[in-house]
Design a protein around this motif. Structure first.
Motif, PDB file in Angstrom:
ATOM      1  N   ASP A  10       0.848  -1.196   0.000  1.00  0.00           N
ATOM      2  CA  ASP A  10       0.000   0.000   0.000  1.00  0.00           C
ATOM      3  C   ASP A  10       0.885   1.248   0.000  1.00  0.00           C
ATOM      4  OD1 ASP A  10       0.838   0.408   2.629  1.00  0.00           O
ATOM      5  OD2 ASP A  10      -1.120  -0.008   3.517  1.00  0.00           O
ATOM      6  N   ALA A  11       0.263   2.401  -0.057  1.00  0.00           N
ATOM      7  CA  ALA A  11       0.993   3.666  -0.146  1.00  0.00           C
ATOM      8  C   ALA A  11       1.804   3.975   1.111  1.00  0.00           C
ATOM      9  CB  ALA A  11       0.011   4.809  -0.411  1.00  0.00           C
ATOM     10  N   PHE A  12       1.519   3.268   2.193  1.00  0.00           N
ATOM     11  CA  PHE A  12       2.211   3.519   3.457  1.00  0.00           C
ATOM     12  C   PHE A  12       3.338   2.517   3.716  1.00  0.00           C
ATOM     13  CE2 PHE A  12      -2.279   4.730   3.801  1.00  0.00           C
ATOM     14  CZ  PHE A  12      -2.117   6.111   3.899  1.00  0.00           C
ATOM     15  N   GLY A  13       3.619   1.657   2.750  1.00  0.00           N
ATOM     16  CA  GLY A  13       4.689   0.670   2.885  1.00  0.00           C
ATOM     17  C   GLY A  13       4.247  -0.648   3.495  1.00  0.00           C
ATOM     18  N   GLY A  14       2.956  -0.790   3.784  1.00  0.00           N
ATOM     19  CA  GLY A  14       2.451  -2.054   4.315  1.00  0.00           C
ATOM     20  C   GLY A  14       2.493  -3.133   3.243  1.00  0.00           C
ATOM     21  N   ARG A  15       2.685  -4.382   3.677  1.00  0.00           N
ATOM     22  CA  ARG A  15       2.749  -5.499   2.729  1.00  0.00           C
ATOM     23  C   ARG A  15       1.772  -6.596   3.137  1.00  0.00           C
ATOM     24  NH1 ARG A  15       8.500  -6.787   3.708  1.00  0.00           N
ATOM     25  NH2 ARG A  15       7.902  -8.856   3.021  1.00  0.00           N
ATOM     26  N   LEU A  16       1.124  -7.139   2.134  1.00  0.00           N
ATOM     27  CA  LEU A  16       0.211  -8.257   2.314  1.00  0.00           C
ATOM     28  C   LEU A  16       0.610  -9.308   1.288  1.00  0.00           C
ATOM     29  CD1 LEU A  16      -2.448  -9.107   3.825  1.00  0.00           C
ATOM     30  CD2 LEU A  16      -3.665  -8.202   1.845  1.00  0.00           C
ATOM     31  N   SER A  19      -0.488 -16.349  -1.116  1.00  0.00           N
ATOM     32  CA  SER A  19       0.125 -17.473  -1.823  1.00  0.00           C
ATOM     33  C   SER A  19      -0.865 -18.620  -1.931  1.00  0.00           C
ATOM     34  CB  SER A  19       1.405 -17.927  -1.117  1.00  0.00           C
ATOM     35  OG  SER A  19       1.142 -18.344   0.193  1.00  0.00           O
ATOM     36  N   VAL A  20      -0.664 -19.435  -2.957  1.00  0.00           N
ATOM     37  CA  VAL A  20      -1.484 -20.624  -3.156  1.00  0.00           C
ATOM     38  C   VAL A  20      -0.544 -21.777  -3.476  1.00  0.00           C
ATOM     39  CG1 VAL A  20      -1.923 -20.095  -5.593  1.00  0.00           C
ATOM     40  CG2 VAL A  20      -3.459 -21.621  -4.393  1.00  0.00           C
ATOM     41  N   GLU A  21      -0.844 -22.910  -2.863  1.00  0.00           N
ATOM     42  CA  GLU A  21      -0.032 -24.091  -3.108  1.00  0.00           C
ATOM     43  C   GLU A  21      -0.924 -25.323  -3.066  1.00  0.00           C
ATOM     44  OE1 GLU A  21       1.981 -25.037   1.094  1.00  0.00           O
ATOM     45  OE2 GLU A  21       2.448 -23.048   0.304  1.00  0.00           O
ATOM     46  N   GLU A  22      -0.404 -26.407  -3.583  1.00  0.00           N
ATOM     47  CA  GLU A  22      -1.148 -27.655  -3.576  1.00  0.00           C
ATOM     48  C   GLU A  22      -1.283 -28.178  -2.146  1.00  0.00           C
ATOM     49  OE1 GLU A  22      -0.579 -30.278  -7.208  1.00  0.00           O
ATOM     50  OE2 GLU A  22       1.328 -29.182  -7.106  1.00  0.00           O
ATOM     51  N   HIS A  23      -2.410 -28.850  -1.904  1.00  0.00           N
ATOM     52  CA  HIS A  23      -2.737 -29.405  -0.598  1.00  0.00           C
ATOM     53  C   HIS A  23      -3.519 -30.685  -0.861  1.00  0.00           C
ATOM     54  CE1 HIS A  23      -5.086 -29.658   3.201  1.00  0.00           C
ATOM     55  NE2 HIS A  23      -4.011 -29.122   3.733  1.00  0.00           N
ATOM     56  N   PRO A  24      -3.480 -31.669   0.020  1.00  0.00           N
ATOM     57  CA  PRO A  24      -4.233 -32.905  -0.229  1.00  0.00           C
ATOM     58  C   PRO A  24      -5.719 -32.676  -0.533  1.00  0.00           C
ATOM     59  CG  PRO A  24      -2.739 -33.237   1.594  1.00  0.00           C
ATOM     60  CD  PRO A  24      -2.657 -31.777   1.224  1.00  0.00           C
ATOM     61  N   SER A  25      -6.307 -31.623   0.031  1.00  0.00           N
ATOM     62  CA  SER A  25      -7.713 -31.319  -0.232  1.00  0.00           C
ATOM     63  C   SER A  25      -7.898 -30.508  -1.513  1.00  0.00           C
ATOM     64  CB  SER A  25      -8.328 -30.561   0.942  1.00  0.00           C
ATOM     65  OG  SER A  25      -7.741 -29.276   1.063  1.00  0.00           O
ATOM     66  N   GLY A  26      -6.813 -30.100  -2.146  1.00  0.00           N
ATOM     67  CA  GLY A  26      -6.887 -29.304  -3.378  1.00  0.00           C
ATOM     68  C   GLY A  26      -5.924 -28.155  -3.349  1.00  0.00           C
ATOM     69  N   ALA A  27      -6.281 -27.117  -2.587  1.00  0.00           N
ATOM     70  CA  ALA A  27      -5.425 -25.930  -2.545  1.00  0.00           C
ATOM     71  C   ALA A  27      -5.385 -25.355  -1.138  1.00  0.00           C
ATOM     72  CB  ALA A  27      -5.941 -24.874  -3.513  1.00  0.00           C
ATOM     73  N   LEU A  28      -4.256 -24.772  -0.807  1.00  0.00           N
ATOM     74  CA  LEU A  28      -4.081 -24.055   0.446  1.00  0.00           C
ATOM     75  C   LEU A  28      -3.713 -22.628   0.074  1.00  0.00           C
ATOM     76  CD1 LEU A  28      -3.753 -23.933   3.548  1.00  0.00           C
ATOM     77  CD2 LEU A  28      -1.356 -24.555   3.188  1.00  0.00           C
ATOM     78  N   ILE A  29      -4.486 -21.667   0.566  1.00  0.00           N
ATOM     79  CA  ILE A  29      -4.225 -20.255   0.308  1.00  0.00           C
ATOM     80  C   ILE A  29      -3.797 -19.627   1.629  1.00  0.00           C
ATOM     81  CG2 ILE A  29      -5.238 -18.050  -0.369  1.00  0.00           C
ATOM     82  CD1 ILE A  29      -6.758 -21.268  -1.598  1.00  0.00           C
ATOM     83  N   VAL A  30      -2.684 -18.913   1.589  1.00  0.00           N
ATOM     84  CA  VAL A  30      -2.150 -18.263   2.788  1.00  0.00           C
ATOM     85  C   VAL A  30      -2.178 -16.760   2.555  1.00  0.00           C
ATOM     86  CG1 VAL A  30      -0.180 -18.046   4.342  1.00  0.00           C
ATOM     87  CG2 VAL A  30      -0.634 -20.242   3.203  1.00  0.00           C
ATOM     88  N   VAL A  31      -2.788 -16.034   3.489  1.00  0.00           N
ATOM     89  CA  VAL A  31      -2.795 -14.573   3.474  1.00  0.00           C
ATOM     90  C   VAL A  31      -2.008 -14.157   4.707  1.00  0.00           C
ATOM     91  CG1 VAL A  31      -4.206 -12.484   3.489  1.00  0.00           C
ATOM     92  CG2 VAL A  31      -5.074 -14.559   2.381  1.00  0.00           C
ATOM     93  N   GLU A  32      -0.955 -13.364   4.501  1.00  0.00           N
ATOM     94  CA  GLU A  32      -0.115 -13.002   5.644  1.00  0.00           C
ATOM     95  C   GLU A  32       0.420 -11.585   5.525  1.00  0.00           C
ATOM     96  OE1 GLU A  32       3.472 -15.420   5.923  1.00  0.00           O
ATOM     97  OE2 GLU A  32       3.317 -15.824   3.788  1.00  0.00           O
ATOM     98  N   ARG A  33       0.847 -11.054   6.672  1.00  0.00           N
ATOM     99  CA  ARG A  33       1.456  -9.733   6.759  1.00  0.00           C
ATOM    100  C   ARG A  33       2.925  -9.907   7.122  1.00  0.00           C
ATOM    101  NH1 ARG A  33      -1.380  -4.912   7.413  1.00  0.00           N
ATOM    102  NH2 ARG A  33       0.732  -4.133   7.127  1.00  0.00           N
ATOM    103  N   PRO A  34       3.821 -10.076   6.130  1.00  0.00           N
ATOM    104  CA  PRO A  34       5.237 -10.298   6.427  1.00  0.00           C
ATOM    105  C   PRO A  34       5.926  -9.068   7.018  1.00  0.00           C
ATOM    106  CG  PRO A  34       4.914 -10.036   4.069  1.00  0.00           C
ATOM    107  CD  PRO A  34       3.550 -10.084   4.695  1.00  0.00           C
ATOM    108  N   ASP A  35       5.285  -7.911   6.940  1.00  0.00           N
ATOM    109  CA  ASP A  35       5.881  -6.675   7.441  1.00  0.00           C
ATOM    110  C   ASP A  35       5.595  -6.426   8.921  1.00  0.00           C
ATOM    111  OD1 ASP A  35       3.174  -6.355   6.686  1.00  0.00           O
ATOM    112  OD2 ASP A  35       3.400  -4.186   6.593  1.00  0.00           O
ATOM    113  N   LEU A  36       4.749  -7.233   9.539  1.00  0.00           N
ATOM    114  CA  LEU A  36       4.383  -7.021  10.938  1.00  0.00           C
ATOM    115  C   LEU A  36       5.063  -8.035  11.846  1.00  0.00           C
ATOM    116  CD1 LEU A  36       0.547  -6.333  10.678  1.00  0.00           C
ATOM    117  CD2 LEU A  36       2.436  -4.680  10.757  1.00  0.00           C
ATOM    118  N   GLN A  37       5.328  -7.617  13.069  1.00  0.00           N
ATOM    119  CA  GLN A  37       5.916  -8.513  14.063  1.00  0.00           C
ATOM    120  C   GLN A  37       5.006  -9.714  14.254  1.00  0.00           C
ATOM    121  OE1 GLN A  37       8.131  -6.866  16.908  1.00  0.00           O
ATOM    122  NE2 GLN A  37       8.665  -8.865  17.688  1.00  0.00           N
ATOM    123  N   GLY A  38       5.577 -10.879  14.301  1.00  0.00           N
ATOM    124  CA  GLY A  38       4.800 -12.099  14.473  1.00  0.00           C
ATOM    125  C   GLY A  38       4.228 -12.635  13.165  1.00  0.00           C
ATOM    126  N   ARG A  39       4.354 -11.864  12.095  1.00  0.00           N
ATOM    127  CA  ARG A  39       3.889 -12.275  10.762  1.00  0.00           C
ATOM    128  C   ARG A  39       2.517 -12.953  10.807  1.00  0.00           C
ATOM    129  NH1 ARG A  39       8.429 -12.997   6.834  1.00  0.00           N
ATOM    130  NH2 ARG A  39       6.963 -14.352   5.803  1.00  0.00           N
TER     131      ARG A  39
END
Length: 133
Positions: A10-16, A19-39
């Motif tokens: 975003d315009a303030f330097g925040g990051r979101l 990701s999507v990867e294969e999973h036994p049930s089909g797909a696993l989607i991960v939404v994360e904030r790598p820029d924040l403590q504790g991610r």
């Protein structure tokens, strides 16, 4: 092709990161904030991604008014909540994990990314079902 990882800033330097990867049930989607403590991060399946995309649009249309919480169940049970104070943000929470806050500055690009991810999740689920039969 998988895993597929995209970062939204975003315009303030925040990051979101989405990701999507294969999973036994089909797909696993991960939404994360790598820029924040504790991610903080949330794990979703295709169902959760579809509900999150709809909830983002509902939030956009309801702000500055409130919006009832939304829940998805299953392997990746998640609660979606709209907070208005001090500024509009979605809070995604799963049992045993820290909540992930998604500021309104991310909503449009996250919605677009979720539309793409949902298509990938459907295809990965189709492939997983084909392997079982």
């Amino acid at each position: 092709m998988f895993p597929r990882i995209r970062e939204i800033t975003d315009a303030f330097g925040g990051r979101l990161r989405v990701s999507v990867e294969e999973h036994p049930s089909g797909a696993l989607i991960v939404v994360e904030r790598p820029d924040l403590q504790g991610r903080p991060r949330i794990l979703l399946d295709g169902y959760g991604v579809d509900v999150l995309a709809g909830y983002i649009m509902s939030a956009r249309l309801s702000v500055p008014q409130g919006l009832p919480d939304e829940h998805v169940d299953g392997m990746f049970a998640t609660r979606f909540r709209l907070e208005l104070d001090p500024s509009a943000a979605l809070v995604l929470s799963q049992e045993g994990m820290a909540g992930l806050e998604v500021a309104a500055t991310f909503w449009d690009r996250l919605y677009a990314e979720l539309c793409i991810v949902a298509a990938h999740a459907r295809e990965l689920t189709r492939r997983a079902e084909a392997r079982v039969h």
